[in-house]
Design an enzyme around this catalytic site. Sequence first.
Site, PDB file in Angstrom:
ATOM      1  N   GLN A 131       0.821  -1.210   0.000  1.00  0.00           N
ATOM      2  CA  GLN A 131       0.000   0.000   0.000  1.00  0.00           C
ATOM      3  C   GLN A 131       0.857   1.263   0.000  1.00  0.00           C
ATOM      4  O   GLN A 131       0.323   2.361  -0.125  1.00  0.00           O
ATOM      5  CB  GLN A 131      -0.898   0.021   1.245  1.00  0.00           C
ATOM      6  CG  GLN A 131      -1.989  -1.025   1.254  1.00  0.00           C
ATOM      7  CD  GLN A 131      -2.760  -1.043   2.562  1.00  0.00           C
ATOM      8  OE1 GLN A 131      -2.854  -2.090   3.203  1.00  0.00           O
ATOM      9  NE2 GLN A 131      -3.324   0.074   2.979  1.00  0.00           N
ATOM     10  N   GLU A 162       0.515  -1.692   4.610  1.00  0.00           N
ATOM     11  CA  GLU A 162       1.005  -0.318   4.658  1.00  0.00           C
ATOM     12  C   GLU A 162       2.462  -0.276   5.106  1.00  0.00           C
ATOM     13  O   GLU A 162       3.281   0.412   4.513  1.00  0.00           O
ATOM     14  CB  GLU A 162       0.136   0.512   5.606  1.00  0.00           C
ATOM     15  CG  GLU A 162       0.559   1.974   5.668  1.00  0.00           C
ATOM     16  CD  GLU A 162      -0.374   2.832   6.503  1.00  0.00           C
ATOM     17  OE1 GLU A 162       0.002   3.973   6.822  1.00  0.00           O
ATOM     18  OE2 GLU A 162      -1.479   2.370   6.844  1.00  0.00           O
ATOM     19  N   ARG A 194      -4.943   8.107  16.948  1.00  0.00           N
ATOM     20  CA  ARG A 194      -6.258   8.165  16.305  1.00  0.00           C
ATOM     21  C   ARG A 194      -7.329   7.577  17.216  1.00  0.00           C
ATOM     22  O   ARG A 194      -8.480   8.043  17.207  1.00  0.00           O
ATOM     23  CB  ARG A 194      -6.234   7.455  14.949  1.00  0.00           C
ATOM     24  CG  ARG A 194      -7.508   7.641  14.149  1.00  0.00           C
ATOM     25  CD  ARG A 194      -7.362   7.126  12.728  1.00  0.00           C
ATOM     26  NE  ARG A 194      -6.736   8.095  11.848  1.00  0.00           N
ATOM     27  CZ  ARG A 194      -7.397   8.915  11.031  1.00  0.00           C
ATOM     28  NH1 ARG A 194      -8.729   8.931  11.042  1.00  0.00           N
ATOM     29  NH2 ARG A 194      -6.768   9.738  10.237  1.00  0.00           N
ATOM     30  N   ARG A 243      -7.905  -1.191   8.774  1.00  0.00           N
ATOM     31  CA  ARG A 243      -9.046  -0.349   8.395  1.00  0.00           C
ATOM     32  C   ARG A 243      -9.685   0.363   9.599  1.00  0.00           C
ATOM     33  O   ARG A 243     -10.293  -0.257  10.455  1.00  0.00           O
ATOM     34  CB  ARG A 243     -10.082  -1.224   7.699  1.00  0.00           C
ATOM     35  CG  ARG A 243     -11.107  -0.475   6.891  1.00  0.00           C
ATOM     36  CD  ARG A 243     -11.978  -1.466   6.153  1.00  0.00           C
ATOM     37  NE  ARG A 243     -12.816  -0.829   5.140  1.00  0.00           N
ATOM     38  CZ  ARG A 243     -13.513  -1.529   4.243  1.00  0.00           C
ATOM     39  NH1 ARG A 243     -13.443  -2.855   4.235  1.00  0.00           N
ATOM     40  NH2 ARG A 243     -14.260  -0.910   3.357  1.00  0.00           N
ATOM     41  N   GLU A 276     -12.719   3.673   5.281  1.00  0.00           N
ATOM     42  CA  GLU A 276     -12.721   3.187   6.659  1.00  0.00           C
ATOM     43  C   GLU A 276     -14.020   3.407   7.435  1.00  0.00           C
ATOM     44  O   GLU A 276     -14.441   2.531   8.185  1.00  0.00           O
ATOM     45  CB  GLU A 276     -11.560   3.844   7.432  1.00  0.00           C
ATOM     46  CG  GLU A 276     -10.209   3.404   6.939  1.00  0.00           C
ATOM     47  CD  GLU A 276      -9.084   4.268   7.497  1.00  0.00           C
ATOM     48  OE1 GLU A 276      -8.192   3.719   8.166  1.00  0.00           O
ATOM     49  OE2 GLU A 276      -9.116   5.498   7.277  1.00  0.00           O
ATOM     50  N   PHE A 332      -7.751   2.228  11.665  1.00  0.00           N
ATOM     51  CA  PHE A 332      -6.472   2.714  12.188  1.00  0.00           C
ATOM     52  C   PHE A 332      -6.584   3.316  13.599  1.00  0.00           C
ATOM     53  O   PHE A 332      -6.147   4.418  13.858  1.00  0.00           O
ATOM     54  CB  PHE A 332      -5.925   3.769  11.215  1.00  0.00           C
ATOM     55  CG  PHE A 332      -4.441   4.020  11.329  1.00  0.00           C
ATOM     56  CD1 PHE A 332      -3.530   3.183  10.715  1.00  0.00           C
ATOM     57  CD2 PHE A 332      -3.957   5.096  12.042  1.00  0.00           C
ATOM     58  CE1 PHE A 332      -2.162   3.421  10.804  1.00  0.00           C
ATOM     59  CE2 PHE A 332      -2.591   5.347  12.145  1.00  0.00           C
ATOM     60  CZ  PHE A 332      -1.698   4.501  11.521  1.00  0.00           C
TER      61      PHE A 332
END
Length: 809
Positions: free
Chosen positions: A206, A241, A319, A351, A729, A353
């Site tokens: 990714q 990622e 997050r 997904r 997401e 995060f």
Amino acid sequence: MSHLSERPERPVVGLPMPHESAALHVTGTALYTDDLVHRTKDVLHACPVQVMKAHGRITALRTEPALAVPGVVRVLTGADVPGVNDAGMKQDEPLFPDEVMFHGHAVAWVLGETLEAARLGAAAVEVELDELPALVTLQDAMAAGSYHGAKPLMETGDIDAGFADSAHVFTGEFRFAGQEHFYLETHAALAQVDENGQLFIQSSTQHPSETQEIVSHVLGVPAHEVTVQCLRMGGGFGGKEMQPHGFAAVAALGAKLTGRPVRFRLNRTQDMTMSGKRHGFHASWKIGFDADGRIQALDATLTADGGWSLDLSEPVLARALCHIDNTYWIPNARVAGRIARTNTVSNTAFRGFGGPQGMLVIEDILGRCAPKLGLDPTELRERNFYQPGQGQTTPYGQPVTQPERITTVWQQVKDSAGLADRKREIAAFNAAHPHTKRALALTGIKFGISFNLTAFNQGGALVLIYKDGSVLINHGGTEMGQGLHTKMMQVAATTLGIPLHKVRLAPTRTDKVPNTSATAASSGSDLNGGAIKNACEQLRERLVQVAATRLGGNASDVRIVEGVARVLGSDEELAWDDLVRTAYFQRVQLSAAGFYRTEGLHWDAKTFRGSPFKYFAYGAAATEVEVDGFTGAYRIRRVDIVHDVGDSLSPMIDIGQVEGGFVQGAGWLTLEDLRWDTGDGPHRGRLLTQAASTYKLPSFSEVPEEFNVTLLENATEEGAVYGSKAVGEPPLMLAFSVREALRQAAAAFGPSGVSVELASPATPEAVYWAIQAARRGGASGSSGDGDSRTGIGSADGEDRAGAEALSGA
């Protein structure tokens, strides 16, 4: 309306288009990274030497037995690394470690003429280990004080005054599990070296630019000697990622040392035992409500299970803290975060995060507290929504834009799903069925869109127009099945004013668009769409000048619509192909590099204050479930969703993303139960759920029997490409409604007003234990501050122990 958001006449964006590779997917002709092996000559195959102990120092590594295996060409060890022996961005992930940090850690790699030769060679490598104690669970790490990375603290208002003003104070704890990505295509890479020693790497990644960066570090060469390409991925979900970089570096190192192409692909068991998962979390909390059930104060500590190295744990935790408020205004808050270090795989992006983990905490709190407050859970949630015109900000200080959409999508779901009538029907059903109960729950979401790290919010593109009028676009985003390429083709066709069939998209590669951000944070369309629009606008500006000269008008009056250029007020036309050919002969440049940066963002990670998100995506979902009182087994009878994607770039793609995200979220919350061997025997730390036979994934039987998805209308997002919003997401978190419906169904087996604690994942076993607790009156405990106000503590005794054992907590 802003220039970025405004749509021209007859746009291609907004039309329902099939996925650009749909026909290739269903016919099996779509090429993935490992398919290229069969088109490549003299490929060597790489196989890891995994150590099946959870923790220990390597005292001896003997590779000679492997070299005696027929077909083995070379064994790669740390001594072969010419650059930096590290595969992470935090310099804490040795590619060839001298200390085994989790069960299945790869310490060397064998290259063979065939995969079987490489496998046999890997099995022949002899590793001696000085075993060390292993912290396998999040609870082990917390008890041992094993933490690493940042420890953020988010504060707003006056927490002490908030609790002093609260009529009701509750406390509790909540542990919930991680999730395996289980992308259909496991990690794969194919590295080749040319006559100049330059590397070309095909990778299922990714983040091609970061793969390029890590490979260049490991090999000790500048980035311009490494090109990374990603054709497409068979799923990523965040698992590709950060984690592909080291694997690509192994293939690149092998190619550099042998001069032959090296193929790397993990089988499913290797992938599950070597690659990171969604972070499991522990939350301890104290919350205060006023007499009307409005939140006054929240004091919480979130502890993420980071695994053995940091990977992306710090931004994931950040997050999570930024999303603990979800759709609710919390005037006084103090939320601390920590990352536990365990001897398991290094957990990574997944997904949402961290957003799902933070939001799950507040939704669990409200679901547990509503009965104690004597309120319907739907009513409690409604009373705490962010309100328009109040100047309310998130706990980290960002104004909440479009708060009215929280209630708009909520009310639309209530109306379209007929919630009031169905709740009456459910009450009648439950009264008539002592051993089967139904429940209907409604939850909403507010999800911030942008990378928390401001620097990542940039995108690039390269658009080429050929003499025949055909268009080729390159951008920095990667395609993992989510439909990004489809949307980008629609953006290009719309901006240039041409039919979609004129546009083709090239594979993502680092020598076309450099220094790209990961396709993550739901920002793929925003960043890359903005860059493509910018490049196409440069080209369009040049072409309208040419058209104005040919058609005899002002450039400002030229419109290109559906492949035809016209001057306003004139009947003369100039076809696109003729316009392009004319431009070429006038020596007008027919290529352009585009760039986009998200404006208006600022973030101070130290004070945990700022506006890290461009906007918020909203949604609401109502889920009805039916639960069997004897087994805890359940089925999802119906789901109704209204979701905000702004003005959709591609409605068919977006609805598919909402459906898929919801089902994946339901899997995390109800089915997918990661288990490790936590005993003190020789297999301590071993992942027990290593395949689809032991790790339960959502399937057709878990898809709602009735599934209604509606995109919010008239929802233009100012300042985003063609008025759209991100979709990747946010829908995953709509699945909170499934878990809350299960909680309410379990409570229906007990007396009225019972508060139910529910493990996560809420497997049928976990639901059964919740039913048993409800029948006996639910969880009980004290508030922890010794006063007369109600408290929710942890349930104790057999029910909690059983729930933990069955949920893998």
